[in-house]
Write a protein that holds these residues in place. Structure first.
Motif, PDB file in Angstrom:
ATOM      1  N   THR A 170      -2.933   7.885  -6.551  1.00 32.66           N
ATOM      2  CA  THR A 170      -3.318   7.015  -5.453  1.00 32.66           C
ATOM      3  C   THR A 170      -4.693   7.405  -4.615  1.00 32.66           C
ATOM      4  OG1 THR A 170      -2.078   8.213  -3.869  1.00 32.66           O
ATOM      5  CG2 THR A 170      -1.030   6.160  -5.037  1.00 32.66           C
TER       6      THR A 170
ATOM      7  N   HIS B 271      -2.655  14.378   2.183  1.00 30.54           N
ATOM      8  CA  HIS B 271      -2.159  15.108   3.539  1.00 30.54           C
ATOM      9  C   HIS B 271      -2.415  16.412   3.638  1.00 30.54           C
ATOM     10  CE1 HIS B 271       1.974  16.124   5.556  1.00 30.54           C
ATOM     11  NE2 HIS B 271       0.917  15.618   6.384  1.00 30.54           N
TER      12      HIS B 271
ATOM     13  N   GLU C  64       0.892  -1.256   0.003  1.00 25.80           N
ATOM     14  CA  GLU C  64      -0.093   0.120  -0.046  1.00 25.80           C
ATOM     15  C   GLU C  64       0.784   1.279  -0.126  1.00 25.80           C
ATOM     16  OE1 GLU C  64      -3.472   2.183   2.676  1.00 25.80           O
ATOM     17  OE2 GLU C  64      -2.791   0.085   3.158  1.00 25.80           O
ATOM     18  N   PRO C  65       0.528   2.217  -1.058  1.00 28.47           N
ATOM     19  CA  PRO C  65       1.549   3.366  -0.938  1.00 28.47           C
ATOM     20  C   PRO C  65       1.328   4.304   0.160  1.00 28.47           C
ATOM     21  CG  PRO C  65      -0.493   3.475  -2.580  1.00 28.47           C
ATOM     22  CD  PRO C  65      -0.261   2.196  -1.730  1.00 28.47           C
ATOM     23  N   ASP C  66       2.364   4.972   0.536  1.00 28.86           N
ATOM     24  CA  ASP C  66       2.136   5.866   1.536  1.00 28.86           C
ATOM     25  C   ASP C  66       1.409   7.140   1.229  1.00 28.86           C
ATOM     26  OD1 ASP C  66       3.949   4.424   3.359  1.00 28.86           O
ATOM     27  OD2 ASP C  66       5.462   5.169   2.515  1.00 28.86           O
ATOM     28  N   PRO C  67       0.713   8.031   2.054  1.00 33.27           N
ATOM     29  CA  PRO C  67       0.427   9.159   1.802  1.00 33.27           C
ATOM     30  C   PRO C  67       1.471  10.320   1.318  1.00 33.27           C
ATOM     31  CG  PRO C  67      -0.206   8.622   3.937  1.00 33.27           C
ATOM     32  CD  PRO C  67       0.750   7.615   3.593  1.00 33.27           C
TER      33      PRO C  67
ATOM     34  N   GLN D 294       3.394  13.844   1.147  1.00 41.58           N
ATOM     35  CA  GLN D 294       3.680  14.675   2.140  1.00 41.58           C
ATOM     36  C   GLN D 294       4.190  16.086   1.921  1.00 41.58           C
ATOM     37  OE1 GLN D 294       4.528  13.689   5.412  1.00 41.58           O
ATOM     38  NE2 GLN D 294       3.381  11.791   4.824  1.00 41.58           N
TER      39      GLN D 294
ATOM     40  N   LEU E  10      -4.597   9.422  -2.260  1.00 40.71           N
ATOM     41  CA  LEU E  10      -4.296   9.896  -1.068  1.00 40.71           C
ATOM     42  C   LEU E  10      -4.072  11.332  -0.729  1.00 40.71           C
ATOM     43  CD1 LEU E  10      -2.007   6.577  -0.099  1.00 40.71           C
ATOM     44  CD2 LEU E  10      -4.464   6.949   0.449  1.00 40.71           C
TER      45      LEU E  10
ATOM     46  N   GLY F 285       7.555   8.828  -3.283  1.00 42.96           N
ATOM     47  CA  GLY F 285       8.685   9.312  -2.814  1.00 42.96           C
ATOM     48  C   GLY F 285       9.191  10.264  -3.877  1.00 42.96           C
TER      49      GLY F 285
ATOM     50  N   SER G  48       3.395   9.793  -3.295  1.00 47.64           N
ATOM     51  CA  SER G  48       3.039   8.486  -2.478  1.00 47.64           C
ATOM     52  C   SER G  48       4.142   7.740  -2.710  1.00 47.64           C
ATOM     53  CB  SER G  48       1.521   7.829  -2.815  1.00 47.64           C
ATOM     54  OG  SER G  48       0.582   8.574  -2.667  1.00 47.64           O
TER      55      SER G  48
END
Length: 263
Positions: A91, A95, A14-17, A19, A93, A46, A44
């Motif tokens: 994604t 932040h 699962e990808p990160d949110p 930033q 997602l 990087g 997501s």
């Protein structure tokens, strides 16, 4: 294949949110900033500033937020809170953060002392129309401010400069003077509407209006009037050098008024 079977294992992570990080904390008054000047963003996966949408939310009247162009301007000297929302387009997602910025006044210094860290600065001009004597006085006072040996002399000199500025302004405007400095200063303050009308540049006018507003609070006014009422020869209390160092805004406005009257 006929002679080989290959098995591949795929791990789905699962990808990160995305930033958001704040790049700077101090911003200049009336300076136009790109969103990228204020925030750095990572998606997501990087990757920096790729495949993301950044939205800045602020409904304050003194913050000009041009969302379609990704530009923002701060029009008052204060601390400003912005809400920043970042969406990764792949994604979905998000932040969101709340960021605080301190709006500062990038004062312009008087030309004759531009290479020094000055006690007295000009808020919007370079003092081209100030009387030669006033410019010389300010130059020497800035020198005196750097010398820790002359505290009492410095304090009395600042008060003398205020008196010279106030008297010159009242004489220029043809306003009848009172007997004491604090009363004469009040006459000048009441005349600030006329001063603002002399300013043709809109950004300069906003800066001066912000300064006048910042020194117009009850505490600020009472503190400065108390300083003016402390005669060096008739008062039991001597004001400290550190107290005077906080009174540059009032002096800056007076200098700009006199400069505008002589232009």
């Amino acid at each position: 294949m006929e002679d080989e079977i290959v098995t591949t294992t795929i791990n789905i992570i699962e990808p990160d949110p995305p930033q958001i990080k704040v790049k700077i904390s101090d911003v200049k008054l009336h300076h136009e900033y790109k969103y990228d000047d204020l925030f750095s963003v990572i998606n997501s996966f990087g990757e920096e500033d790729k495949g993301v949408k950044l939205e800045i939310i602020c409904d304050e009247l003194d913050v000009n937020n041009q969302k379609s162009r990704g530009l923002i301007t701060f029009d008052s000297i204060r601390e400003v809170k912005l809400k920043a929302n970042l969406v990764d387009k792949k994604t979905g997602l998000q932040h969101e953060i709340e960021a605080y910025f301190r709006v500062i006044d990038p004062s312009k210094e008087i030309k004759s002392t531009v290479h020094r860290q000055n006690f007295i600065k000009m808020p919007v001009s370079q003092a081209l129309n100030l009387p030669i004597g006033i410019k010389a006085f300010v130059t020497e006072l800035n020198e005196l401010a750097l010398n820790d040996k002359f505290s009492y002399t410095f304090v009395s000199s600042v008060r003398t400069l205020v008196e010279l500025l106030v008297i010159d302004i009242l004489n220029n405007r043809g306003i009848l003077k009172e007997e004491n400095l604090s009363s004469n200063y009040e006459l000048v303050v009441k005349d600030y509407d006329y001063f603002v009308q002399l300013i043709t540049d809109n950004k300069d006018k906003q800066t001066i209006n912000s300064l006048i507003k910042s020194i117009g609070s009850r505490n600020e006014r009472e503190s400065f009037l108390a300083f003016l009422n402390l005669s060096t020869h008739g008062s039991n209390r001597i004001i400290s050098k550190s107290e005077v160092m906080n009174k540059t805004r009032e002096i800056g406005v007076l200098l700009e008024y006199l400069n505008a009257l002589n232009s």
